[in-house]
Write a protein that holds these residues in place. Structure first.
Motif: not given
Length: 250
Positions: A152-176
């Motif tokens: 929380h000063l020079t590094w954040w765990r959010q640098e890598l996607p969450s499971p929900e963000e991976y799901r969102q990406a797959r859903q978006t690609l499915d829709q397209n």
């Protein structure tokens, strides 16, 4: 409408200013400059940083960026989220927009899929908590060559996607139908990273996910940053690594 892309800025937007960016005189807010991660405009949150963002916002174009592994995700999370051009963005300034992960945007009739994030490669000696540090410890460790970051000063765990963000990406690609004109990420798919850098970078969950997209998705060109080099890879130079170079989509 013109669309330009460049690589990591790390909070330094000098390449987009007068006398450096030749196209500046012909651009309007309906034209876009997209940063392929490590935007860095939100880092410490001080007054100097806010003034730099204000100056960027005053440029005649609109700035877009995907996130990288050098972003302050606490500050980024404070920005309002809204729908824009078919996907979700965080509005940092009126004309400075964060393109969130797993989204498909339509600009000038072109579909652009975005998936920010990357794993830091300069944390071999660990991630420290602020409570572990005494005054001067971080400077001493850096002087000694230690490759550390501070949570929380020079590094954040959010640098890598969450499971929900991976799901969102797959859903978006499915829709397209797993089709896009362009893909913009911060790091590269595993096979492209390996082809460019051999053993210097190891695959991880995100690069492997991007490799899945590379193999399944039909696209024209894939743009990415992260590796601090300007070059192209693959047949027909389908994969474009950007750092300081600015290119215009034709």
């Amino acid at each position: 409408m013109a669309i330009f892309l460049t690589g990591d800025t790390h909070g330094d937007f000098s390449r987009l200013m007068e006398g450096v960016f030749p196209a500046l005189d012909r651009l309007t807010k309906e034209d876009y400059v997209m940063v392929c991660g490590d935007f860095g405009g939100l880092w410490q949150g001080g007054s100097r940083e806010r003034k730099r963002l204000d100056r960027l916002d005053a440029r005649p174009f609109t700035t877009l960026f995907v996130d990288g592994n050098h972003e302050n995700y606490d500050l980024l999370a404070r920005c309002s989220v809204e729908e824009w051009k078919g996907g979700l963005v965080r509005r940092v300034r009126p004309s400075v927009l964060h393109l969130t992960r797993g989204q498909m945007f339509e600009l000038d009739g072109k579909k652009i899929f975005t998936m920010g994030g990357a794993q830091s490669h300069d944390i071999q000696d660990g991630v420290l908590e602020r409570s572990q540090l005494m005054e001067g410890d971080l400077e001493r460790l850096r002087h000694e060559g230690a490759r550390v970051r501070v949570n929380h000063l020079t590094w954040w765990r959010q640098e890598l996607p969450s499971p929900e963000e991976y799901r969102q990406a797959r859903q978006t690609l499915d829709q397209n139908g797993w089709q896009a004109d362009y893909i913009v990420t911060h790091c590269a798919p595993s096979a492209i990273q390996q082809a460019l850098f051999q053993e210097a970078y190891q695959p991880d969950h995100l690069t492997d996910f991007l490799e899945e997209i590379r193999q399944k998705c039909r696209f024209e060109t894939w743009f990415f940053g992260h590796y601090h080099r300007d070059c192209a890879a693959g047949d027909r130079s389908q994969y474009v690594l950007l750092y300081e170079r600015i290119i215009e989509l034709k």
